[in-house]
Enzyme design. Structure first.
Site, PDB file in Angstrom:
ATOM      1  CD  GLU A  33      24.978 -11.359 -30.188  1.00  0.00           C
ATOM      2  OE1 GLU A  33      24.864 -10.375 -30.946  1.00  0.00           O
ATOM      3  OE2 GLU A  33      24.069 -12.205 -30.039  1.00  0.00           O
ATOM      4  CG  ASN A  78      21.292  -9.125 -34.156  1.00  0.00           C
ATOM      5  OD1 ASN A  78      21.205 -10.013 -35.001  1.00  0.00           O
ATOM      6  ND2 ASN A  78      20.240  -8.677 -33.485  1.00  0.00           N
ATOM      7  CG  ASN A 178      23.636 -13.308 -36.739  1.00  0.00           C
ATOM      8  OD1 ASN A 178      23.339 -14.395 -36.270  1.00  0.00           O
ATOM      9  ND2 ASN A 178      22.965 -12.195 -36.445  1.00  0.00           N
ATOM     10  CD  GLU A 179      19.115 -13.518 -36.385  1.00  0.00           C
ATOM     11  OE1 GLU A 179      18.911 -12.300 -36.162  1.00  0.00           O
ATOM     12  OE2 GLU A 179      18.741 -14.410 -35.601  1.00  0.00           O
ATOM     13  CE1 TYR A 250      16.957 -17.183 -29.154  1.00  0.00           C
ATOM     14  CE2 TYR A 250      16.600 -16.172 -31.304  1.00  0.00           C
ATOM     15  CZ  TYR A 250      17.452 -16.547 -30.274  1.00  0.00           C
ATOM     16  OH  TYR A 250      18.802 -16.301 -30.386  1.00  0.00           O
ATOM     17  CD  GLU A 308      21.053 -16.308 -32.875  1.00  0.00           C
ATOM     18  OE1 GLU A 308      19.974 -15.829 -32.431  1.00  0.00           O
ATOM     19  OE2 GLU A 308      21.899 -15.635 -33.490  1.00  0.00           O
ATOM     20  CD  GLN A 362      23.848 -14.514 -26.413  1.00  0.00           C
ATOM     21  OE1 GLN A 362      24.757 -14.130 -25.704  1.00  0.00           O
ATOM     22  NE2 GLN A 362      23.307 -13.741 -27.334  1.00  0.00           N
TER      23      GLN A 362
END
Length: 515
Positions: A33, A78, A178-179, A250, A308, A362
């Site tokens: 990203e 993001n 995304n999200e 996460y 992710e 990442q």
């Protein structure tokens, strides 16, 4: 190993004919990203004395190739919800500098679509593009597909050729935003609003290129107030237009509260049991997919895309202070983090029937397996399990019969001390076996029993372990915690026994004569 530690016993029954699912190579993917120093000073660092003429670092590229990433998600995250892809094409000196609102940083756009595709091709990885469904329109998304994938003869494909690449890139995998449920996301939407936009974007993108595969957004995390209703609504409405459904998580020690304000004590026993949560997450979304398939009377299969995942809880500040390549989210990993990553990868193998794509977030500097500075780099602890799985897990995931002692964790109750997965590739005869001893104090004597046909023997074995779960690597001590080769255990008929120390991850490679 602590000589005072207790040795307990566990057994694993293997049958190469008893399988859970085919292991997708795309489980071993990464995520790059435009965030912090992942792209600039990470992937692309022309100011470094180590960089080549393209701005790539041969040392970084070699480490990334060692991990053997099969797919690479880009450009966010993001970041993508405010990204104008046209900013990153054409002569570099004419590309605009913009404020990247997601991470409060300055985006120079010196690295864009063509540079990423050159990077992906050099790495030998499949590109997975995310389109902007925050500030972007469905037409913007379709135009990007035209630019990347269509033969010349129309506006955007001709523009690609004018920018130096006449042949189509043929990008196959496309994330629809995304999200989008997150209040932190530019263009946040409700589930139905997002589903309707995603369906129309996917429809238009497929009309441009019917061969593409699309990935819809799931809930941003299991802690989101809307989980799993968001997932159910999006799946119900988008099922016919998507191929994969995204999930994010996460891991943390201590485990974060929903409010993220209460400070919990460090709890390594519960942290090392995090795969209990990972499996529940995958099972919940797999059930939502089955429900949506039934409600849609569909013959079409949708699979999970865990695009992710990683450990992330120390370096939480995401404010770049309106600088270029700010030093943000540079997590420093330790042994317990590596063991959690190994159990996560074990989970992917155990859920190989439904999880088909996974991308660690990442790949460089930002919550990443490798860290760089202008004159060097080092591999973090999490590099080693990721690399061992990626290079050795293939074929089918085996349905194991595991008997293990348990220990008590405050968060998950009784948890098996041994976390294990195995793969077997009938074409090559290669088996790979991944064992994590979660205990902080007790060694484990593990017997592997092949129930059908014994392997010809073991060919390689690696292990990482240590007495201190908080030990990690650094520029000054780059090899403090690594995976090292160990002597091969002896095969006795159809069985093999080895003792694994506390806080350890062990990989064993076996070989059968191919059928």
């Amino acid at each position: 190993m602590d000589q005072q530690s207790t040795v307990r016993k566990a057994s694993v029954g293997l049958n190469t004919q008893r399988t859970l699912g085919e292991i997708s190579p795309l489980l071993f993917g990464g995520f790059a990203e435009h965030m912090g120093r992942c792209i600039y000073e990470g992937i692309y660092d022309p100011a470094s004395p180590l960089a080549d003429s393209r701005g790539f670092r041969p040392d970084v590229m070699a480490a990334l190739k060692e991990t053997n990433y099969r797919i690479m998600r880009y450009p966010g995250g993001n970041f993508v919800s405010g990204y104008r892809w046209t900013d990153g094409i054409g002569p570099r000196e004419k590309r605009p500098r913009r404020r990247a609102l997601a991470w409060r940083s300055i985006e120079s756009n010196q690295f864009g679509p063509h540079e990423f595709m050159e990077f992906a091709q050099e790495l030998g990885t499949e590109p997975m593009w995310a389109v902007n469904l925050g500030t972007g329109s469905i037409q913007d998304a379709a135009d990007l597909v035209e630019y990347m994938n269509l033969p010349t003869g129309t506006l955007y494909s001709d523009l690609r050729a004018a920018n130096g690449h006449p042949d189509p890139y043929n990008v196959k995998y496309w994330c629809l935003g995304n999200e989008m449920d997150g209040p932190w996301q530019i263009g946040q939407m409700g589930a139905l609003e997002y589903a309707e936009k995603a369906v129309q974007a996917a429809k238009l993108m497929r009309w441009m290129d019917p061969s593409i595969k699309t990935i819809a957004c799931g809930s941003s995390a299991t802690s989101m107030p809307g989980y799993p209703d968001w997932d159910r609504v999006v799946l119900d409405h988008s099922y016919a237009q998507i191929d994969y459904f995204s999930m994010h998580h996460y891991a943390a020690n201590p485990y974060p509260t929903i409010s993220n304000t209460e400070r919990l004590p460090v709890d390594t026993d519960s942290y090392l049991a995090s795969s209990v949560h990972f499996e529940e997450h995958a099972d919940t979304l797999a059930a939502a997919i089955r429900l949506a398939k039934a409600k849609n009377r569909s013959k079409h299969d949708v699979h999970l895309c865990w695009d992710e995942w990683n450990v992330w809880y120390r370096a939480k500040g995401g404010d770049g202070g309106w600088s270029e390549a700010p030093h943000i989210l540079e997590e420093e990993y330790n042994l317990e983090d590596a063991l959690v990553v190994a159990t996560w990868l074990n989970t992917f193998l155990r859920k190989a029937d439904v999880v088909k794509i996974a991308c660690i977030a990442q790949i460089v500097n930002v919550i990443a397996p490798i860290m760089t500075r202008s004159d060097g780099m080092f591999k973090q602890t999490i590099f080693y399990p990721l690399t061992l799985f990626s290079n050795h897990a293939s074929g089918h995931s085996l349905d194991l019969l595991v008997k293990s002692p348990s220990y008590h964790s405050a968060r998950y109750g009784e948890v098996p001390q041994l976390d294990v997965s195995s793969s077997f590739d009938p074409e090559s005869g290669k088996g790979a076996h991944f064992l994590v001893n979660r205990s902080q104090t007790e060694s484990l004597s593990v017997t592997l029993n092949w129930e059908d046909v014994a392997p010809d023997g073991l060919t390689q074995a690696w292990q990482m372990s240590g007495a201190d779960p908080m030990a990690g690597n650094s520029f000054d001590h780059p090899d403090a915690v690594t995976a090292h080769e160990i002597p091969l255990p002896r095969l006795d008929g159809r069985s093999m026994t080895l003792t694994v120390p506390p806080l350890s991850f062990t990989t064993l490679i076996s070989h059968h004569m191919p059928a």
